[in-house]
Design an enzyme around this catalytic site. Structure first.
Site, PDB file in Angstrom:
ATOM      1  N   ARG A  61       0.870  -1.183   0.000  1.00 26.59           N
ATOM      2  CA  ARG A  61       0.000   0.000   0.000  1.00 26.59           C
ATOM      3  C   ARG A  61       0.901   1.226   0.000  1.00 26.59           C
ATOM      4  O   ARG A  61       1.627   1.475   0.987  1.00 26.59           O
ATOM      5  CB  ARG A  61      -0.920   0.006   1.218  1.00 26.59           C
ATOM      6  N   GLY A  62       0.894   1.986  -1.088  1.00 28.84           N
ATOM      7  CA  GLY A  62       1.867   3.038  -1.315  1.00 28.84           C
ATOM      8  C   GLY A  62       1.983   4.057  -0.200  1.00 28.84           C
ATOM      9  O   GLY A  62       3.070   4.393   0.239  1.00 28.84           O
ATOM     10  N   ASP A 122       1.491   3.928   2.849  1.00 26.88           N
ATOM     11  CA  ASP A 122       2.021   3.438   4.129  1.00 26.88           C
ATOM     12  C   ASP A 122       3.534   3.220   4.095  1.00 26.88           C
ATOM     13  O   ASP A 122       4.226   3.446   5.092  1.00 26.88           O
ATOM     14  CB  ASP A 122       1.340   2.113   4.517  1.00 26.88           C
ATOM     15  N   ARG A 132       5.752   3.601   0.871  1.00 27.51           N
ATOM     16  CA  ARG A 132       6.566   3.990  -0.281  1.00 27.51           C
ATOM     17  C   ARG A 132       7.750   4.864   0.104  1.00 27.51           C
ATOM     18  O   ARG A 132       8.860   4.688  -0.392  1.00 27.51           O
ATOM     19  CB  ARG A 132       5.694   4.710  -1.316  1.00 27.51           C
ATOM     20  N   GLU A 192      -4.537  -8.001  -5.921  1.00 31.38           N
ATOM     21  CA  GLU A 192      -3.187  -8.502  -6.217  1.00 31.38           C
ATOM     22  C   GLU A 192      -2.883  -9.746  -5.374  1.00 31.38           C
ATOM     23  O   GLU A 192      -2.344 -10.746  -5.866  1.00 31.38           O
ATOM     24  CB  GLU A 192      -2.143  -7.427  -5.943  1.00 31.38           C
TER      25      GLU A 192
END
Length: 1281
Positions: free
Chosen positions: A13-14, A16, A18, A78
């Site tokens: 989850r980006g 959180d 990235r 995904e």
């Protein structure tokens, strides 16, 4: 990216991760060259076909669960795609980043699609890594993720290689085999390392040098160790020496039917032997026996190798009655089960594993194609090679497979491969080891897995009690069965396991239907009733130090564990008292545990064990530091109970639960402070009790009136309320009564005929000991230290012939127990005598010098001690520290033994009143002792074997004047003269004056050292070494407080240093420069508060003459004896500034002068009158005396009679029963009773050693006889040297 298959797909989850975790992770994957896919290059917010394709193509899907992951439909889709496409060669690794596993599991169902409910458990049960963000560094967490990815990828690659025909290729490369149903001939193309020695050892077992001797030898070892290859190579090497040579391999074993198996096997065996006889009429059927073809079999001598027989009945059937075996035949039986050949063979050869050198060669051959390749490897690569060799434990087959696995691999991948193999062995290795396991019976398999999980490195007798099945029909031990099959090893009484086999066992245990739990997370799940099938739990070993959060066990947590055999709740932390358990029980416990054998629960929190417990199978019960008041209510079956430990259960009051424990062997009740007595009716049932520990049971007031015949060890230490000792066993071997309130021992103590150790340390009320103590002839240790009211020791020493240790320190005994006039009696074997802190004793008995075996004599802080007689010859440590009143010592300080090889330390620190004559005596003795050590080291070549140090210390501020080199300060450097630098150097005498002015308030270990450096003229060779000069860091010496300047003198042999130098360069000239630096160290650092004020040294040289025992001492050329203080008899003689060894024997230092010379001469006359010494007629021509003295037996008898009449020898006390008397003592005694071998007498009280050392008793020269005579005949003057 589209064309390259990704190794890792990262699902995240980006928002959180990235900017934080993901950036670190990508960088780490790049460093490790791991190919990864992340969505930076695609459109965000849209799941495209690209993503789905990449997920399907990736080997590993890395799912980073974070706080908002489950709120993203994209992320969940995904993950679902990854779950759908998982299969062989693909896996999912979940990462829990700042979110708990429980939270993911609870909320996951909100995002699952219909029909996928079971995935919730699957995904959260994967091996995952958890990061809480509290205590762990985020970069370290990333390293763990990458490490896990590398291991996973390596494992996948390994399995792929194996499934692509690696096994078949390996067999093809390994050997070419020609077989028929009867015999097998194998041609080995791969080298067998270390084979030459093994073949030779096997030949010796077969006695190949004897053509007439028939030998049957078993060749045994674990799978893959090389048994068959060894047999094949031996067979090829010696087969031409025999008329018939057969290698019989039981290849048709699987085709045989059970009812005809033995007959069919024998048929093929006989056919294989007789097929070359050429007799076409000879027919062999399944009914043919050895007797039927005996004549044909006896026609020739056989070489037979039998391989792959796995049943003892088969082997016995093939060998028959052995009457068919021709004399001189050799038979080899190859098997992986030692029990198969026991009782059937003449000898057994256990094939050893490869040593490290052979292992490295084998691994290098298969990894690099060159067996010598490892010789040139250094650093990390060599370390890795050794790690693989260690992992394989010398197993050639394992090393072969590992080498092939490593071949062509980048060295950077070796460590992950090794880590993988430690968890999941190579499939081929696993298959081989699995075949061993598959051949076990059900109980043997259970025992093997139990040992693997719970009992590695435990005592083998204990393990036998734990794992042996009670339902076995025979008396064979499962432990022995497993050892015979090489699945375990019994080393030094402990059960050990090969690393390969251990890995196999762990993997098998994880798949077994019986659960053996040692992982705390798995155990907590079970105890919290979050797992079904509890009846399958066989063992639980829970380390409560790993339980980091409060965990409650409900009362029926163990209720369904019907098959639980082993329960251990323990704390691996060293400090048990300070540790706190996060494991709590609510509302008591319910469990019957009918099968439990081992119950160990540290700090058990309840008052008693559950009432429904059935301990009929319980063998070992340990509840240390528990809260129990009693074990259980009423009577229970405890017939199998052997070991009980209830130590420090401070509330324990009742032992009724042990009533009827007739097989109990050890009972530990140490620290049970509320225990007041031991009930007679309970204790008398413990008929097998061997060990009883009641240490620190402070309320215990009495012992029961019983006789436990099996009891050998009784510990009552610190039972402060115990005022009377009651005999509870007549077979006691060890009694600890230290710290009790006993005032006396009962007369019944005389019944303890087997007592070896009596410890009464710190019995401050003890006033006397009974005379019956003398009846305890087995006593070896008597410890009475700190018995402050004890004034005397009974006169019973004459019976204590086995006494080794006598500690009387801290008592008020006025004198040492009376010694007998000859070493054969009394304390003849005494090793340690301690009289320290005695404020009464003033001197020691003169006979103490006869304690030939005494090694340690401790007189510390004997404040009224004024003088010391001549000491025994073999002392290693004499400590008179703090003897304020000590003024004089005997001359010589101790008897000398001319074959002396024992280092010695003499401590006179803080002996403030020691006079100058006494100090000269100490130095004189060190000189003589050093001469003897030098001679012994040189003569027996002991430079690298014996401890070379001998020394002394005493108050003073001057280096003795005779030291040839001395300076102020701690460093000295000089150029050596020519004659000083020759090869005759054998030792060095060192001296240091140390000031403790700023160190006097400390009591600590210290060491006075000298760092020496010798250089030759052109400085091409420098010899550096460190010598001990003195201190308290020497074994046997306790730390002490020193409050003035002290002199430290020591001698150190340099023979080993010389050998090393000569080995380095034989052409190098001898040293021409010497540099010495003295320092005082404490531990590893220098004590700057202790200053070396002065220092000095002298070299010790060997003579150039024919007498190899002649030793010269370098002395100060400016030093001359003071005529006013020394007469001629007291002087040290000098020749060319050196003292010879003969002249050292003439050194005489005595403050009383020579007034008593005449009396000494008179004392020798009785020996002359009785032909023991002839002062007038002894000449150098009598050179034929052997080691036993005179050849005239009748003369010897008369001499012995004289010695007895004069109280020197008591012939009646010498009996055959004294079997434990040291042979050396007996030899020395014989020296007393026979004539002295031709000493050269030039002075009535000085006996010189002769140059021709090959004459005289023991070949040590005539002075040897006189030294021994001095040691054993008390009428001789002690100051005669």
């Amino acid at each position: 990216m589209d064309q390259l298959k990704s190794q890792v797909f990262i699902c995240f989850r980006g928002k959180d991760v990235r900017e934080g975790l993901l950036s670190f992770l990508i960088a780490a994957l790049k460093r490790k060259s791991v190919n990864y896919y992340v969505d930076d290059e695609e459109r965000r917010g849209e799941v495209t076909n690209i993503f789905l394709q990449e997920i399907a193509r990736s080997r590993v899907v890395l799912v980073i669960f974070s706080e908002n992951f489950m709120y993203s439909e994209w992320c969940t889709n995904e993950l679902l795609t990854a779950m759908e496409t998982r299969g062989p060669g693909k896996t999912i690794i979940p990462i829990f980043y700042k979110v708990s596993v429980e939270k993911v599991r609870q909320n996951w169902s909100d995002f699952l699609k219909e029909g996928r409910d079971s995935w919730s458990t699957i995904i959260t049960d994967y091996l995952g890594l958890v990061y809480t963000g509290k205590a762990t560094n985020e970069s370290d967490f990333v390293d763990k993720i990458v490490e896990e990815v590398e291991k996973t990828l390596t494992l996948m690659e390994t399995k792929e290689r194996e499934t692509k025909g690696f096994k078949g290729e390996e067999k093809k490369q390994e050997k070419t085999t020609t077989t028929n149903p009867i015999t097998t001939t194998t041609t080995t193309t791969s080298p067998f390392f270390g084979i030459k020695n093994r073949v030779q050892q096997l030949k010796e077992k077969l006695k190949m040098d004897s053509d007439e001797e028939t030998r049957v030898v078993g060749v045994v070892g674990m799978k893959g160790i090389g048994k068959t290859k060894l047999a094949e190579i031996l067979f090829e090497e010696i087969k031409d020496e025999f008329e018939r040579a057969v290698f019989f391999k039981n290849q048709i074993r699987k085709k045989m039917k059970n009812d005809k198996r033995l007959d069919l096997l024998l048929k093929h065996f006989l056919q294989s032997i007789l097929e070359k006889s050429g007799d076409v009429t000879l027919k062999i059927t399944e009914k043919t026996t050895h007797e039927d073809v005996k004549e044909h079999l006896l026609e020739t001598i056989h070489l037979l190798v039998l391989d792959d027989l796995r049943n003892k009945d088969d082997l016995e059937h093939l060998l028959g009655d052995r009457k068919w075996i021709t004399q001189g035949s050799k038979i080899v039986i190859v098997t992986s089960d030692m029990s198969l050949v026991e009782g059937l063979v003449d000898d057994i050869y256990v094939v050893p594993g490869l040593n490290e050198k052979e292992g490295l060669e084998c691994l290098s051959h298969h990894a690099f194609g060159d067996p010598t390749c490892s010789d040139s490897r250094v650093g990390n690569l060599l370390t890795l090679l050794r790690m693989f060799v260690d992992y394989a434990r010398g197993n050639p087959l394992a090393l072969t497979l590992l080498g092939k696995e490593l071949r062509g691999r980048d060295v950077g991948s070796w460590q992950p491969i090794l880590s993988t193999f430690k968890m999941n062995p190579n499939n081929n290795i696993q298959d081989i080891l699995n075949s061993c396991y598959d051949g076990l019976t059900g109980p043997q398999q259970d025992a093997f897995l139990d040992i693997t999980c719970f009992f590695i490195s435990h005592d083998h007798k204990f393990v036998m009690e734990m794992v042996d099945s009670s339902c076995d029909t025979d008396d064979r031990s499962i432990i022995k069965d497993l050892a015979d099959k090489f699945l375990i090893e019994i080393s030094d009484g402990r059960v050990e396991m090969n690393g390969l086999v251990y890995t196999l066992g762990k993997n098998l245990a994880s798949q077994d239907h019986n659960w053996r739990l040692w992982n705390q997370q798995d155990i907590i799940k079970v105890l919290e009733k979050k797992t079904a099938f509890l009846e399958g739990v066989r063992g639980i070993f829970l380390d409560i130090s790993e339980v980091t959060k409060k965990t409650r066990i409900w009362n029926k947590a163990f209720f369904d564990m019907k098959n639980l055999r082993y329960l251990k709740i323990y704390n691996s932390c060293t400090s048990v008292l300070e540790s706190k358990s996060n494991l709590t029980i609510r509302n008591g416990l319910q469990f019957s545990l009918e099968e439990v054998r081992y119950l160990h629960w540290l700090k058990f929190p309840l008052d008693e064990l559950p009432g429904d417990l059935k301990p009929k199978n319980l063998v070992d019960l340990k509840l240390p530091y528990s809260q129990i008041k009693r074990l259980w209510a009423g009577h229970k079956d405890t017939t199998n109970l052997k070991w009980v430990d209830l130590s420090y259960s401070v509330n324990l009051e009742d032992l009724s639960g042990l009533s009827g424990a007739q097989n109990l062997q050890r009972l530990n009740l140490e620290g049970c402070r509320k225990l007041t007595n031991l009930l007679e009716e309970i204790m008398q049932t413990m008929t097998s009790l061997v060990y009883l520990n009641l240490r620190s049971c402070t309320c215990l007031v009495s012992l029961p009136n019983i006789n436990l015949k099996s009891l050998k060890t009784l510990i009552l230490s610190d039972c402060s309320s115990l005022g009377n000792f009651q005999m509870i066993s007549e077979n006691l071997e060890t009694i600890y009564l230290d710290g009790t309130s006993l005032k006396e021992l009962p007369e019944t103590i005389k019944k303890l005929k087997k007592l070896v150790i009596l410890n009464m340390r710190a019995c401050k009320m003890l006033e006397s000991l009974p005379d019956s103590l003398g009846n305890l002839q087995a006593l070896q240790e008597v410890i009475l230290s700190g018995c402050s009211k004890l004034q005397s020791f009974p006169d019973v020493i004459k019976n204590m012939k086995r006494l080794r240790i006598l500690l009387l320190d801290g008592t008020v005994i006025s004198q040492v127990p009376q010694l007998s006039p000859l070493c054969m009696n009394g304390l003849s074997l005494l090793r340690r005598l301690c009289l320290s802190s005695n404020g009464v004793i003033q001197t020691l008995q003169a006979h103490i010098g006869q304690l030939y075996h005494l090694k340690f004599l401790d007189l510390k802080d004997c404040k009224n001690l004024t003088s010391i007689p001549t000491l025994p010859p073999n002392l290693e440590c004499f400590d008179a520290h703090g003897c304020d009143s000590l003024t004089t010592v005997a001359n010589p300080l101790a008897f000398l033994n001319l074959t002396d090889q024992i280092h010695s330390t003499f401590i006179f620190s803080n002996c403030k009143n020691l006079n100058e004559a006494a100090k000269r005596c100490i130095i004189s003795y060190i000189l003589k002792k050093s001469q003897l050590l030098s001679s012994a080291f040189s003569r027996y070549n002991l430079g690298s074997v014996m401890e070379p140090y001998t020394g002394a210390c005493f108050p003073g501020s001057e280096v003795p004047e005779w030291f040839s080199h001395q300076v102020y300060g701690s460093e000295i450097e000089i150029d050596l003269a020519r004659h000083q630098s020759e090869s005759r150097t054998i030792g060095v005498v060192l001296c240091a004056v140390v000031s403790f002015q700023d160190y006097r308030d400390q009591i600590s270990n210290f060491l006075v050292k000298c760092n020496c450096r010798f250089k030759n003229a052109n400085e091409t060779l420098t010899k550096q070494f460190s010598c001990t000069v003195g201190g308290t860091s020497i074994p046997g010496i306790e730390p002490c407080k020193i409050d003035s300047d002290h002199v430290f003198v020591s001698y150190t042999s340099l023979l080993e240093i010389k050998k090393q130098s000569e080995a380095e360069d034989k052409k190098v000239c001898s040293s021409s420069n010497a540099s010495l630096k003295f320092e005082v160290t404490g531990g590893e650092c220098e004590l700057v508060k202790c200053e070396v004020l002065k220092c000095g040294f002298s070299m010790v040289y060997k003579s150039d003459g024919t007498d190899h025992d002649n030793v010269y001492w370098e002395v100060n050329a400016d030093y001359e004896p003071d005529g006013t203080d020394h007469d001629e008899s007291k002087s040290i003689h000098y020749e060319d500034k050196f003292i010879s060894s003969q002249e050292v024997d003439e050194i005489y230092i005595d403050e009383e002068g020579s007034d008593d010379d005449e009396s000494r001469h008179e004392e020798l006359k009785p020996l002359q009158h009785n032909d023991i010494v002839n002062l007038e007629t002894i000449s150098d021509s009598d050179q034929d005396m052997d080691d036993e003295g005179s050849n005239d037996d009748e003369g010897q008898h008369e001499e012995l009679k004289y010695l007895q009449d004069n109280g020197i020898v008591n012939l009646e006390t010498i009996s055959d029963s004294d079997q434990d008397m040291n042979d050396e003592v007996t030899q020395h005694l014989s020296l007393v009773a026979v004539s002295i071998a031709t000493p050269s007498m030039q002075n009535p009280h000085v006996i010189r050693g002769r140059a021709d050392n090959n004459e005289g008793i023991n070949g040590e020269g005539d002075t040897t006889c006189f030294s021994y005579l001095q040691s054993f005949i008390p009428c001789l003057n002690r100051k005669t040297t």
